[in-house]
Design a protein around this motif. Structure first.
Motif, PDB file in Angstrom:
ATOM      1  N   HIS A  79       0.835  -1.201   0.000  1.00 14.20           N
ATOM      2  CA  HIS A  79       0.000   0.000   0.000  1.00 14.20           C
ATOM      3  C   HIS A  79       0.867   1.246   0.000  1.00 14.20           C
ATOM      4  O   HIS A  79       2.094   1.150  -0.012  1.00 14.20           O
ATOM      5  N   TYR A  80       0.225   2.389  -0.034  1.00 19.30           N
ATOM      6  CA  TYR A  80       0.899   3.687  -0.108  1.00 19.30           C
ATOM      7  C   TYR A  80       0.694   4.363   1.251  1.00 19.30           C
ATOM      8  O   TYR A  80      -0.325   5.026   1.460  1.00 19.30           O
ATOM      9  N   PRO A  81       1.639   4.168   2.174  1.00 18.87           N
ATOM     10  CA  PRO A  81       1.456   4.708   3.531  1.00 18.87           C
ATOM     11  C   PRO A  81       1.190   6.213   3.475  1.00 18.87           C
ATOM     12  O   PRO A  81       1.861   6.933   2.740  1.00 18.87           O
ATOM     13  N   GLY A  82       0.239   6.648   4.224  1.00 12.86           N
ATOM     14  CA  GLY A  82      -0.130   8.066   4.217  1.00 12.86           C
ATOM     15  C   GLY A  82      -1.346   8.280   3.330  1.00 12.86           C
ATOM     16  O   GLY A  82      -2.404   8.668   3.813  1.00 12.86           O
ATOM     17  N   MET A  83      -1.201   7.971   2.038  1.00 15.97           N
ATOM     18  CA  MET A  83      -2.352   8.146   1.147  1.00 15.97           C
ATOM     19  C   MET A  83      -3.462   7.156   1.471  1.00 15.97           C
ATOM     20  O   MET A  83      -4.643   7.469   1.353  1.00 15.97           O
TER      21      MET A  83
ATOM     22  N   LYS B 138      -5.415   8.506   4.327  1.00 15.95           N
ATOM     23  CA  LYS B 138      -6.093   9.727   3.890  1.00 15.95           C
ATOM     24  C   LYS B 138      -7.303   9.408   3.002  1.00 15.95           C
ATOM     25  O   LYS B 138      -8.369  10.003   3.160  1.00 15.95           O
TER      26      LYS B 138
ATOM     27  N   LYS C 211       7.144   8.894  -6.184  1.00 15.58           N
ATOM     28  CA  LYS C 211       6.944   7.589  -5.558  1.00 15.58           C
ATOM     29  C   LYS C 211       6.376   6.624  -6.591  1.00 15.58           C
ATOM     30  O   LYS C 211       5.550   7.011  -7.419  1.00 15.58           O
TER      31      LYS C 211
ATOM     32  N   PHE D 168       4.802   2.521  -7.082  1.00 20.78           N
ATOM     33  CA  PHE D 168       4.265   1.390  -6.334  1.00 20.78           C
ATOM     34  C   PHE D 168       3.983   0.184  -7.231  1.00 20.78           C
ATOM     35  O   PHE D 168       3.772   0.323  -8.442  1.00 20.78           O
TER      36      PHE D 168
ATOM     37  N   ASN E 101       0.362  14.856  -3.947  1.00 18.46           N
ATOM     38  CA  ASN E 101       0.253  15.051  -2.499  1.00 18.46           C
ATOM     39  C   ASN E 101      -0.798  14.133  -1.875  1.00 18.46           C
ATOM     40  O   ASN E 101      -1.630  14.533  -1.061  1.00 18.46           O
ATOM     41  N   GLN E 102      -0.765  12.880  -2.324  1.00 20.17           N
ATOM     42  CA  GLN E 102      -1.576  11.797  -1.765  1.00 20.17           C
ATOM     43  C   GLN E 102      -3.068  11.910  -2.052  1.00 20.17           C
ATOM     44  O   GLN E 102      -3.883  11.314  -1.358  1.00 20.17           O
ATOM     45  N   ASP E 103      -3.437  12.668  -3.096  1.00 25.09           N
ATOM     46  CA  ASP E 103      -4.808  12.671  -3.599  1.00 25.09           C
ATOM     47  C   ASP E 103      -4.769  12.230  -5.054  1.00 25.09           C
ATOM     48  O   ASP E 103      -3.935  12.717  -5.823  1.00 25.09           O
TER      49      ASP E 103
ATOM     50  N   GLU F 239       4.657  15.913  -3.772  1.00 29.83           N
ATOM     51  CA  GLU F 239       4.840  14.457  -3.865  1.00 29.83           C
ATOM     52  C   GLU F 239       3.952  13.931  -4.989  1.00 29.83           C
ATOM     53  O   GLU F 239       2.738  14.127  -4.960  1.00 29.83           O
TER      54      GLU F 239
END
Lengths: 160, 83
Positions: free
Chosen positions: A54-58, A61, B6, B8, B58-60, B73
């Motif tokens: 997984h994508y820690p943080g996202m 969120k 990043k 994955f 930014n994680q969205d 990010e």
């Protein structure tokens, strides 16, 4: 307990989670939950084990955002999401979603909504070990269609 | 500007690392993806136009028009398969 999410490698106890979710809240008249487990077969192959990334943080969120969305849409009191990561075997518990409400309709709907949302919007990836070798699991169009029923367009499985 | 990348799952494996910091002239996510594509090799393969690549800023989750900013990010990953 209100709206909480845990991403963890360790297993969890469904009965304890359900008790904790409704503890001290006498408004609750309905608790609905979904438990996802590792199947021994997928897409025609036997699955020896599975690795979840997984994508820690996202991850946290995106699940917090989907709980907020569920709170807006349904008359619910509390929700709990647990998703395991790391190495898992057939029969292992992977994902747990539970919701409380006054009457069953709202928590049934919210529980299904949360799972449909998680399937296409939360950054998890499964890699299966099969006799043919290790392989990343493909996203399913049917999961996008499941979320579309709630009026949310998803294009997780589709190339642009 | 500097951007934190990043990667994955299958994209991380193909590129051979989970992330890197790059200096870029790109102002949008699509322009940044084009710069990475121009590196060739695994980048050109996994980020090729038409591949099912999902992106987050930014994680969205976001699309290719998303505007980059200093220190942001950016993540590239395949369709998600949790649950």
């Amino acid at each position: 307990m209100t709206f909480t999410v845990s991403i963890q490698t360790q297993d969890f106890d469904v009965s304890q989670e359900l008790s904790a979710l409704r503890a001290g809240d006498a408004r609750v008249g309905a608790v609905c939950s979904f438990l996802g487990t590792v199947r021994e077969r997928n897409d025609g192959s036997s699955v020896a084990s599975m690795e979840l990334e997984h994508y820690p943080g996202m991850t946290e969120k995106s699940i917090a955002a989907m709980m907020e969305e569920a709170k807006q849409r349904f008359d619910i009191f509390a929700a709990r999401v647990i998703h395991r990561v790391g190495l898992l075997q057939p029969e292992d518990q992977i994902v747990f979603v539970a919701v409380t409400s006054a009457h069953r309709g709202e928590s049934f709907k919210a529980c299904e909504f949360l799972m449909d949302y998680l399937k296409t919007q939360a950054p998890f990836w499964k890699k299966e070990v099969t006799p043919e070798g290790a392989r990343w699991v493909d996203a399913r169009v049917s999961d996008d269609q499941a979320l579309a029923r709630w009026g949310i367009e998803a294009s997780n499985s589709v190339a642009p | 500007m500097n951007v934190n990348l990043k990667y994955f799952a299958s994209i991380r494996e193909a590129i051979g690392q989970g992330g890197e910091t790059v200096r870029t002239q790109a102002t949008t996510l699509n322009a940044l993806r084009d710069e990475l594509l121009a590196r060739g090799g695994a980048y050109a393969e996994v980020l090729a136009p038409g591949r099912a690549v999902r992106t987050a800023l930014n994680q969205d989750l976001c699309d290719g028009d998303a505007a980059l900013s200093e220190g942001c990010e950016v993540a590239f990953f395949p369709p998600v398969t949790g649950g």
